[in-house]
Scaffold this motif. Structure first.
Motif, PDB file in Angstrom:
ATOM      1  N   ALA A   3       1.005  -1.353   0.287  1.00  0.00           N
ATOM      2  CA  ALA A   3      -0.582   0.068  -0.078  1.00  0.00           C
ATOM      3  C   ALA A   3       0.306   1.402  -0.206  1.00  0.00           C
ATOM      4  O   ALA A   3       0.152   2.269  -1.165  1.00  0.00           O
ATOM      5  CB  ALA A   3      -0.880   0.094   0.999  1.00  0.00           C
ATOM      6  N   ILE A   4       1.835   1.086   0.786  1.00  0.00           N
ATOM      7  CA  ILE A   4       2.676   2.853   0.571  1.00  0.00           C
ATOM      8  C   ILE A   4       3.205   2.413  -0.299  1.00  0.00           C
ATOM      9  O   ILE A   4       3.278   3.499  -0.929  1.00  0.00           O
ATOM     10  CB  ILE A   4       3.960   1.713   1.533  1.00  0.00           C
ATOM     11  N   ALA A   5       4.223   1.398  -0.992  1.00  0.00           N
ATOM     12  CA  ALA A   5       4.935   1.627  -2.649  1.00  0.00           C
ATOM     13  C   ALA A   5       3.637   2.269  -3.686  1.00  0.00           C
ATOM     14  O   ALA A   5       3.613   2.784  -4.451  1.00  0.00           O
ATOM     15  CB  ALA A   5       4.793   0.262  -3.021  1.00  0.00           C
ATOM     16  N   ALA A   6       1.888   2.210  -3.701  1.00  0.00           N
ATOM     17  CA  ALA A   6       1.452   2.405  -4.569  1.00  0.00           C
ATOM     18  C   ALA A   6       0.786   3.550  -4.076  1.00  0.00           C
ATOM     19  O   ALA A   6       0.025   3.479  -4.569  1.00  0.00           O
ATOM     20  CB  ALA A   6       0.213   1.064  -4.743  1.00  0.00           C
ATOM     21  N   SER A   7       0.995   3.880  -2.850  1.00  0.00           N
ATOM     22  CA  SER A   7       0.270   5.438  -2.800  1.00  0.00           C
ATOM     23  C   SER A   7       0.595   6.407  -3.133  1.00  0.00           C
ATOM     24  O   SER A   7       1.638   5.976  -4.461  1.00  0.00           O
ATOM     25  CB  SER A   7       0.447   5.635  -1.229  1.00  0.00           C
ATOM     26  N   PHE A   8      -0.203   7.882  -3.221  1.00  0.00           N
ATOM     27  CA  PHE A   8       0.413   8.766  -4.029  1.00  0.00           C
ATOM     28  C   PHE A   8       0.311   9.578  -2.854  1.00  0.00           C
ATOM     29  O   PHE A   8       1.158  11.095  -3.230  1.00  0.00           O
ATOM     30  CB  PHE A   8      -1.260   9.124  -4.116  1.00  0.00           C
TER      31      PHE A   8
ATOM     32  N   SER B 118       4.109  11.565  -1.257  1.00  0.00           N
ATOM     33  CA  SER B 118       5.830  11.898  -1.474  1.00  0.00           C
ATOM     34  C   SER B 118       6.756  10.470  -1.285  1.00  0.00           C
ATOM     35  O   SER B 118       6.956   9.630  -0.561  1.00  0.00           O
ATOM     36  CB  SER B 118       6.373  13.348  -0.773  1.00  0.00           C
ATOM     37  N   GLN B 119       7.871  10.792  -2.556  1.00  0.00           N
ATOM     38  CA  GLN B 119       9.104   9.957  -2.003  1.00  0.00           C
ATOM     39  C   GLN B 119       9.556   9.456  -0.250  1.00  0.00           C
ATOM     40  O   GLN B 119       9.561   8.877  -0.351  1.00  0.00           O
ATOM     41  CB  GLN B 119      10.232   9.755  -2.937  1.00  0.00           C
ATOM     42  N   ASP B 120       9.798  10.820   0.187  1.00  0.00           N
ATOM     43  CA  ASP B 120      10.254  11.080   1.054  1.00  0.00           C
ATOM     44  C   ASP B 120       9.337  10.547   2.438  1.00  0.00           C
ATOM     45  O   ASP B 120      10.054   9.884   3.263  1.00  0.00           O
ATOM     46  CB  ASP B 120       9.877  12.795   1.514  1.00  0.00           C
ATOM     47  N   ARG B 121       8.050  10.843   2.633  1.00  0.00           N
ATOM     48  CA  ARG B 121       7.115   9.922   2.905  1.00  0.00           C
ATOM     49  C   ARG B 121       6.835   8.642   2.957  1.00  0.00           C
ATOM     50  O   ARG B 121       6.978   7.743   3.369  1.00  0.00           O
ATOM     51  CB  ARG B 121       5.712  10.773   3.080  1.00  0.00           C
ATOM     52  N   LYS B 122       7.290   7.986   2.216  1.00  0.00           N
ATOM     53  CA  LYS B 122       6.268   6.733   1.176  1.00  0.00           C
ATOM     54  C   LYS B 122       8.201   5.812   2.166  1.00  0.00           C
ATOM     55  O   LYS B 122       7.228   5.248   3.008  1.00  0.00           O
ATOM     56  CB  LYS B 122       7.480   6.083   0.188  1.00  0.00           C
ATOM     57  N   GLN B 123       9.172   7.041   2.369  1.00  0.00           N
ATOM     58  CA  GLN B 123      10.832   6.423   2.819  1.00  0.00           C
ATOM     59  C   GLN B 123      10.367   5.867   4.329  1.00  0.00           C
ATOM     60  O   GLN B 123      10.630   5.474   4.873  1.00  0.00           O
ATOM     61  CB  GLN B 123      11.326   6.798   2.642  1.00  0.00           C
ATOM     62  N   GLN B 124       9.679   6.927   4.632  1.00  0.00           N
ATOM     63  CA  GLN B 124       9.129   7.312   5.688  1.00  0.00           C
ATOM     64  C   GLN B 124       8.464   6.126   7.311  1.00  0.00           C
ATOM     65  O   GLN B 124       8.466   5.421   7.929  1.00  0.00           O
ATOM     66  CB  GLN B 124       8.823   8.542   6.700  1.00  0.00           C
ATOM     67  N   LEU B 125       7.491   5.990   5.497  1.00  0.00           N
ATOM     68  CA  LEU B 125       6.617   4.713   6.465  1.00  0.00           C
ATOM     69  C   LEU B 125       7.296   3.482   5.632  1.00  0.00           C
ATOM     70  O   LEU B 125       6.512   2.329   7.207  1.00  0.00           O
ATOM     71  CB  LEU B 125       4.759   5.020   5.114  1.00  0.00           C
ATOM     72  N   HIS B 126       7.929   3.184   5.417  1.00  0.00           N
ATOM     73  CA  HIS B 126       8.164   1.912   4.822  1.00  0.00           C
ATOM     74  C   HIS B 126       9.140   1.771   6.053  1.00  0.00           C
ATOM     75  O   HIS B 126       9.534   0.444   6.398  1.00  0.00           O
ATOM     76  CB  HIS B 126       9.365   1.567   3.794  1.00  0.00           C
ATOM     77  N   SER B 127      10.332   2.775   6.392  1.00  0.00           N
ATOM     78  CA  SER B 127      11.179   2.222   7.694  1.00  0.00           C
ATOM     79  C   SER B 127      10.179   2.307   9.050  1.00  0.00           C
ATOM     80  O   SER B 127      10.680   1.589   9.646  1.00  0.00           O
ATOM     81  CB  SER B 127      11.528   3.622   7.879  1.00  0.00           C
ATOM     82  N   LEU B 128       8.598   2.537   8.490  1.00  0.00           N
ATOM     83  CA  LEU B 128       8.126   2.834  10.306  1.00  0.00           C
ATOM     84  C   LEU B 128       7.606   1.098  10.474  1.00  0.00           C
ATOM     85  O   LEU B 128       8.252   0.349  11.447  1.00  0.00           O
ATOM     86  CB  LEU B 128       6.538   2.706  10.165  1.00  0.00           C
ATOM     87  N   VAL B 129       7.223   0.652   9.386  1.00  0.00           N
ATOM     88  CA  VAL B 129       7.034  -0.572   9.139  1.00  0.00           C
ATOM     89  C   VAL B 129       8.232  -1.725   9.548  1.00  0.00           C
ATOM     90  O   VAL B 129       8.189  -3.337   9.692  1.00  0.00           O
ATOM     91  CB  VAL B 129       5.918  -1.009   8.016  1.00  0.00           C
ATOM     92  N   LEU B 130       8.777  -1.579   8.843  1.00  0.00           N
ATOM     93  CA  LEU B 130      10.333  -2.772   8.784  1.00  0.00           C
ATOM     94  C   LEU B 130      10.945  -2.449  10.442  1.00  0.00           C
ATOM     95  O   LEU B 130      11.290  -3.422  11.091  1.00  0.00           O
ATOM     96  CB  LEU B 130      11.473  -1.286   7.707  1.00  0.00           C
ATOM     97  N   ALA B 131      10.546  -1.094  11.103  1.00  0.00           N
ATOM     98  CA  ALA B 131      11.145  -1.778  12.591  1.00  0.00           C
ATOM     99  C   ALA B 131      10.306  -1.691  13.267  1.00  0.00           C
ATOM    100  O   ALA B 131      10.916  -2.549  14.316  1.00  0.00           O
ATOM    101  CB  ALA B 131      11.458  -0.030  13.014  1.00  0.00           C
ATOM    102  N   TYR B 132       9.132  -1.887  12.790  1.00  0.00           N
ATOM    103  CA  TYR B 132       8.263  -2.827  13.776  1.00  0.00           C
ATOM    104  C   TYR B 132       8.422  -4.193  13.229  1.00  0.00           C
ATOM    105  O   TYR B 132       8.365  -5.092  14.683  1.00  0.00           O
ATOM    106  CB  TYR B 132       6.635  -2.111  13.141  1.00  0.00           C
ATOM    107  N   VAL B 133       8.446  -4.593  12.928  1.00  0.00           N
ATOM    108  CA  VAL B 133       8.225  -5.601  12.295  1.00  0.00           C
ATOM    109  C   VAL B 133       9.971  -6.952  12.878  1.00  0.00           C
ATOM    110  O   VAL B 133       9.907  -7.592  13.444  1.00  0.00           O
ATOM    111  CB  VAL B 133       8.174  -6.288  10.681  1.00  0.00           C
ATOM    112  N   GLU B 134      11.355  -5.925  12.462  1.00  0.00           N
ATOM    113  CA  GLU B 134      12.440  -6.155  13.385  1.00  0.00           C
ATOM    114  C   GLU B 134      12.118  -6.301  15.184  1.00  0.00           C
ATOM    115  O   GLU B 134      12.437  -7.111  15.377  1.00  0.00           O
ATOM    116  CB  GLU B 134      13.101  -5.498  13.242  1.00  0.00           C
TER     117      GLU B 134
END
Ligand code: ADE
Ligand code: ZN
Length: 346
Positions: free
Chosen positions: A317-322, A324-340
């Protein structure tokens, strides 16, 4: 020996950062708020209590839902009504750990009743701006054309949006899919794209897989809403995978509207494993029995699915969202940190 304690799945889901890309703001109108607004505006509703409203939500197909949904929306009249509606949804986002939401609204449902386009936009955007400042929730707005109405009405709506264009990221297409194919809206989508809007469309929910193909080819959409009937056309599935066309899937909606009889028959996990970019969304949570966490839980309860796969729904969903690239990066990082952190037993 280190003992790693992973949280129960429902707890993992509750705290998983989420992104919602398929939510009709009118479909988040809870019966309690419907009653409050009906009282405030002196509008009669044919039910005695919010519980009686809820009891009437027993749908046999998309149209049986839409009839009730358009009726419910009639209590929305003023800027304050649209603000209250949107703010209530955003508070639910906070509860469900939704960090970014792309929200549909149906202007024709309101302008056809004499409510000004500007009133709708002022109320919704007031809540969205407040949510970004106070809750840290980012959002985008997607203006849907009602496909049961004609092309001229869609063009008139596009004109009304001119002053608000900076607040609307994309156009969409919703309402009764069967009998109203994408080709009806080729010209209005072409004009919208020409004006700089991105585009999405409901397709392959109740209608055939060919509506998905036609939405991609004729309307040039960036994502498909629902799209679950893609499996009827293997060539289309291969195309969705190779082009990474995102499907905004809505599991509870699909079972409430009998697209699938039971959740264990739903194809979302199978599509994910085939490599289709699918995400989980609520569609019309006040009508279908739940918001984002409820939808994730409904899938995870009916179909064996791993934590990595649940997180992948959010990454898709993050990758397909509309945003900014910066916000996408932030959101991906949040998920990665949470799973880790959860894998480490945190
Ligand atoms: N409008 C609100 N919800 C919808 C859905 N699930 N399909 C088509 N139009 C809609
Ligand atoms: Zn929808």
């Amino acid at each position: 020996m280190t003992i790693v304690r992973t949280p129960p799945l429902h707890q993992f889901i509750a705290n998983l950062p989420k992104v919602e890309l398929h939510l009709h703001i009118e479909g988040s109108l809870e019966p309690e708020l419907m009653f409050a607004l009906a009282n405030r505006n002196g509008i009669p509703i044919p039910f005695d209590t919010p519980a009686a409203v809820k009891a009437a939500y027993d749908f046999s197909n998309l149209q049986s839902f839409l009839d009730i949904y358009y009726q419910g929306a009639q209590v929305l009249l003023t800027q304050a009504d649209f603000y209250d509606l949107t703010w209530a949804y955003l508070l639910r986002c906070k509860t469900d750990n939704v960090f970014h939401a792309e929200i549909f609204f149906d202007p024709q449902t309101h302008t056809e009743r004499g409510v000004e386009f500007d009133v709708v936009m002022a109320g919704i955007t007031q809540a969205l701006d407040q949510a970004e400042q106070e809750l840290g929730i980012t959002s985008q707005l997607i203006m849907c054309f009602l496909r049961h109405l004609d092309e001229a009405s869609a063009f008139a709506t596009l004109s009304q949006a001119e002053l608000w264009k900076h607040k609307i990221v994309a156009v969409g297409l919703d309402s009764s899919e069967v009998g109203h194919p994408p080709e009806k809206f080729i010209r209005v989508f072409a004009e919208a794209r020409q004006q700089g809007y991105l585009a999405v469309a409901h397709a392959g929910e109740e209608g055939p897989a060919s509506n998905i193909v036609d939405s991609l080819d004729m309307l040039k959409v960036d994502r498909i809403d629902h799209g679950v009937r893609c499996v009827e056309d293997p060539t289309l599935v291969a195309r969705l995978i190779s082009d990474q066309v995102h499907l905004t899937v809505c599991p509870l909606s699909n079972t409430k509207l009998k697209v699938f009889e039971h959740m264990h028959q739903h194809n979302i996990v199978e599509l994910l494993r085939q490599g289709v970019s699918v995400g989980i969304n609520a569609d019309d949570p006040a009508y279908f029995g739940g918001y984002m966490n409820d939808n994730f839980n409904a899938v995870a309860t009916a179909i064996p699915v791993t934590r990595q796969e649940l997180a992948k729904f959010t990454h898709n969903a993050i990758a397909a969202s509309f945003c900014s690239q910066d916000r996408k990066q932030q959101l991906h990082s949040l998920v990665l940190a949470y799973v880790e952190q959860t894998e480490a037993g945190g």
